[in-house]
Design a protein around this motif. Structure first.
Motif, PDB file in Angstrom:
ATOM      1  N   VAL A 101      36.525  55.335  -6.597  1.00 10.42           N
ATOM      2  CA  VAL A 101      38.428  54.429  -6.441  1.00 10.42           C
ATOM      3  C   VAL A 101      38.202  55.657  -4.472  1.00 10.42           C
ATOM      4  CG1 VAL A 101      39.552  54.639  -8.307  1.00 10.42           C
ATOM      5  CG2 VAL A 101      39.000  57.334  -6.861  1.00 10.42           C
ATOM      6  N   GLY A 102      38.574  55.277  -3.624  1.00  8.51           N
ATOM      7  CA  GLY A 102      38.793  55.147  -2.581  1.00  8.51           C
ATOM      8  C   GLY A 102      39.412  56.579  -2.465  1.00  8.51           C
ATOM      9  N   THR A 103      39.722  57.117  -1.256  1.00  9.18           N
ATOM     10  CA  THR A 103      40.464  58.571  -0.889  1.00  9.18           C
ATOM     11  C   THR A 103      40.857  58.782   0.700  1.00  9.18           C
ATOM     12  OG1 THR A 103      39.949  61.207  -1.273  1.00  9.18           O
ATOM     13  CG2 THR A 103      38.154  60.006   0.203  1.00  9.18           C
ATOM     14  N   GLU A 104      41.596  59.263   1.295  1.00 11.23           N
ATOM     15  CA  GLU A 104      42.142  59.020   1.961  1.00 11.23           C
ATOM     16  C   GLU A 104      40.199  59.148   3.606  1.00 11.23           C
ATOM     17  OE1 GLU A 104      44.806  62.156   5.711  1.00 11.23           O
ATOM     18  OE2 GLU A 104      44.227  62.800   3.273  1.00 11.23           O
ATOM     19  N   GLY A 105      40.964  58.955   4.363  1.00 12.20           N
ATOM     20  CA  GLY A 105      39.856  58.223   4.848  1.00 12.20           C
ATOM     21  C   GLY A 105      38.450  57.073   5.061  1.00 12.20           C
ATOM     22  N   VAL A 106      38.300  56.505   3.035  1.00 13.17           N
ATOM     23  CA  VAL A 106      37.780  56.003   3.345  1.00 13.17           C
ATOM     24  C   VAL A 106      38.032  55.175   2.305  1.00 13.17           C
ATOM     25  CG1 VAL A 106      35.162  56.071   1.601  1.00 13.17           C
ATOM     26  CG2 VAL A 106      35.764  57.722   3.111  1.00 13.17           C
TER      27      VAL A 106
ATOM     28  N   ARG B 253      29.236  61.373  -4.332  1.00 10.44           N
ATOM     29  CA  ARG B 253      29.328  62.072  -3.303  1.00 10.44           C
ATOM     30  C   ARG B 253      28.796  60.946  -1.936  1.00 10.44           C
ATOM     31  NH1 ARG B 253      26.030  63.665  -7.736  1.00 10.44           N
ATOM     32  NH2 ARG B 253      23.816  62.147  -6.467  1.00 10.44           N
ATOM     33  N   LEU B 254      28.420  60.096  -1.790  1.00 12.17           N
ATOM     34  CA  LEU B 254      28.856  59.701  -0.610  1.00 12.17           C
ATOM     35  C   LEU B 254      30.279  59.527  -0.828  1.00 12.17           C
ATOM     36  CD1 LEU B 254      26.469  57.497   1.992  1.00 12.17           C
ATOM     37  CD2 LEU B 254      27.088  56.222   0.021  1.00 12.17           C
ATOM     38  N   ARG B 255      30.961  58.939  -0.969  1.00 11.20           N
ATOM     39  CA  ARG B 255      32.105  58.538  -0.219  1.00 11.20           C
ATOM     40  C   ARG B 255      32.501  60.074   0.222  1.00 11.20           C
ATOM     41  NH1 ARG B 255      36.381  59.271  -5.374  1.00 11.20           N
ATOM     42  NH2 ARG B 255      34.949  61.187  -4.985  1.00 11.20           N
ATOM     43  N   ASP B 256      32.730  60.878  -0.470  1.00 14.65           N
ATOM     44  CA  ASP B 256      33.142  62.425   0.191  1.00 14.65           C
ATOM     45  C   ASP B 256      32.592  62.851   1.579  1.00 14.65           C
ATOM     46  OD1 ASP B 256      34.600  62.440  -1.943  1.00 14.65           O
ATOM     47  OD2 ASP B 256      33.249  63.777  -3.162  1.00 14.65           O
ATOM     48  N   GLN B 257      31.546  63.030   1.779  1.00 11.10           N
ATOM     49  CA  GLN B 257      30.545  63.174   2.912  1.00 11.10           C
ATOM     50  C   GLN B 257      30.963  61.974   3.914  1.00 11.10           C
ATOM     51  OE1 GLN B 257      26.503  62.280   1.291  1.00 11.10           O
ATOM     52  NE2 GLN B 257      26.393  64.207   2.518  1.00 11.10           N
ATOM     53  N   LEU B 258      31.875  60.752   3.396  1.00 10.81           N
ATOM     54  CA  LEU B 258      31.664  59.678   4.764  1.00 10.81           C
ATOM     55  C   LEU B 258      33.266  60.471   5.054  1.00 10.81           C
ATOM     56  CD1 LEU B 258      30.829  56.227   3.045  1.00 10.81           C
ATOM     57  CD2 LEU B 258      29.868  57.391   5.264  1.00 10.81           C
ATOM     58  N   VAL B 259      33.525  61.026   5.015  1.00  8.96           N
ATOM     59  CA  VAL B 259      34.999  61.453   4.767  1.00  8.96           C
ATOM     60  C   VAL B 259      35.494  61.570   6.258  1.00  8.96           C
ATOM     61  CG1 VAL B 259      37.679  62.613   4.188  1.00  8.96           C
ATOM     62  CG2 VAL B 259      36.239  61.722   2.064  1.00  8.96           C
ATOM     63  N   PRO B 260      34.817  62.676   6.462  1.00  8.34           N
ATOM     64  CA  PRO B 260      34.608  63.441   8.277  1.00  8.34           C
ATOM     65  C   PRO B 260      34.941  61.845   9.161  1.00  8.34           C
ATOM     66  CG  PRO B 260      33.951  65.395   6.552  1.00  8.34           C
ATOM     67  CD  PRO B 260      33.282  63.530   6.230  1.00  8.34           C
ATOM     68  N   LEU B 261      33.615  61.468   8.830  1.00  5.04           N
ATOM     69  CA  LEU B 261      33.744  60.606  10.309  1.00  5.04           C
ATOM     70  C   LEU B 261      35.182  59.766  10.854  1.00  5.04           C
ATOM     71  CD1 LEU B 261      30.508  57.969   8.488  1.00  5.04           C
ATOM     72  CD2 LEU B 261      30.682  60.193  10.176  1.00  5.04           C
ATOM     73  N   ALA B 262      35.575  59.474   9.677  1.00  5.73           N
ATOM     74  CA  ALA B 262      37.228  58.717  10.373  1.00  5.73           C
ATOM     75  C   ALA B 262      38.134  59.744  11.654  1.00  5.73           C
ATOM     76  CB  ALA B 262      37.769  58.456   8.887  1.00  5.73           C
ATOM     77  N   ASP B 263      37.227  61.572  10.654  1.00  2.00           N
ATOM     78  CA  ASP B 263      38.537  61.834  11.250  1.00  2.00           C
ATOM     79  C   ASP B 263      37.632  62.864  13.263  1.00  2.00           C
ATOM     80  OD1 ASP B 263      40.630  63.692  11.579  1.00  2.00           O
ATOM     81  OD2 ASP B 263      39.891  65.731  10.633  1.00  2.00           O
ATOM     82  N   SER B 264      36.778  63.053  12.409  1.00  2.00           N
ATOM     83  CA  SER B 264      35.251  64.306  13.442  1.00  2.00           C
ATOM     84  C   SER B 264      35.390  62.687  14.705  1.00  2.00           C
ATOM     85  CB  SER B 264      34.925  65.082  13.179  1.00  2.00           C
ATOM     86  OG  SER B 264      35.468  65.404  12.541  1.00  2.00           O
TER      87      SER B 264
END
Length: 286
Positions: A224-229, A182-193
């Motif tokens: 595992v990682g995801t796009e942006g994290v 959940r924390l990983r998914d919350q971090l995703v927008p930081l790299a984009d926005s």
């Protein structure tokens, strides 16, 4: 021609080109040994500041954000291959009255052969950062160069997953892997926005687009990682993995570690990283 072409007056009494403000691209290349080069434009003799050096840029159109405008203007004025440009953040010089100039800071992987592509550009050159002040600079660029010269870096945001999760009473202890996801998914927008309000002394960006690393350990090690994290699974201690990351810093990277652990803070700061608490991050995750 676009709807942004035209003159505007700011609250400081200056007359500027760009009805909706203006934006420019300050591109840099840093060599493995640390040598820093800045891409500069020599302005055409017939224009404002003729013959002086500054960044590529121009007026924004009503539908454009600052990054789009800076990249468009650069593509119109020189031959820089924009596919290799990596935007790290921007700063705003706000003159009031709805007019401001946004400097978009980005890196490129190599010193491309860049040439003029419009009548507005007399020349284009990669200039060693140490030699910029020796040029005859465009006055607005000269006024901001001291601040901008300290921004030639990419921000790497390193998040201590266990510590950040532990700061929230959301039942993370019942499912550590699920909480880390959940924390990983919350971090995703930081790299984009992007991120605003960087801690003092990190980088002089008004908005920054960081590389995000989430360091996990123990029961969360299989996340595992995801796009942006990028997720880094610690083989042993998460603290040791974080210190190893910042200790192996690259010349073009600035590290910001998120943790409330005092011992880890001291170890990271000894390696040159800046440390901030989970509260700073959680405020930006909404």
């Amino acid at each position: 021609m676009g709807d942004g072409d035209g003159w505007a007056q700011c609250d400081l009494g200056h007359r500027h080109w760009g009805r909706y403000g203006a934006a420019g691209l300050l591109a840099f290349h840093r060599e493995p040994a640390g040598g820093l080069y800045i891409l500069l434009q020599q302005r055409a003799w017939w224009g404002s500041g003729g013959g002086t050096w500054g960044m590529f840029g121009g007026g924004r159109h009503s539908h454009e954000d600052a990054v789009t405008a800076a990249l468009r203007e650069t593509s119109e004025e020189c031959t820089l291959d924009l596919t290799g440009v990596r935007v790290h953040g921007f700063t705003l010089d706000d003159h009031g009255g709805g007019w401001g100039f946004t400097t978009v800071i980005a890196s490129v992987a190599s010193l491309q052969d860049v040439r003029p592509a419009s009548m507005e550009t007399r020349d284009a050159s990669w200039v060693p950062a140490t030699e910029v002040t020796g040029l005859r600079l465009f006055a607005p660029f000269e006024a901001t160069w001291l601040k901008l010269s300290s921004a030639m870096s990419r921000l790497v945001l390193v998040v201590d997953a266990a510590n950040v999760m532990g700061s929230r009473p959301d039942g993370w202890w019942r499912d550590r892997a699920g909480a880390a996801e959940r924390l990983r998914d919350q971090l995703v927008p930081l790299a984009d926005s992007g991120v605003t309000g960087l801690p003092e002394g990190v980088l002089p960006y008004d908005r920054c687009f960081p590389e995000v690393m989430l360091v996990v350990e123990g029961a969360a090690r299989n996340v595992v990682g995801t796009e942006g994290v990028r997720v880094v699974a610690a083989k042993g201690s998460g603290d040791d993995a974080i210190v190893d990351l910042v200790a192996a810093s690259e010349p073009d990277a600035t590290y910001l570690v998120v943790t409330a652990d005092r011992e880890l803070r001291a170890r990271c700061e000894a390696e040159g990283a800046t440390v901030t608490g989970p509260g700073w991050l959680l405020d930006r995750l909404g």
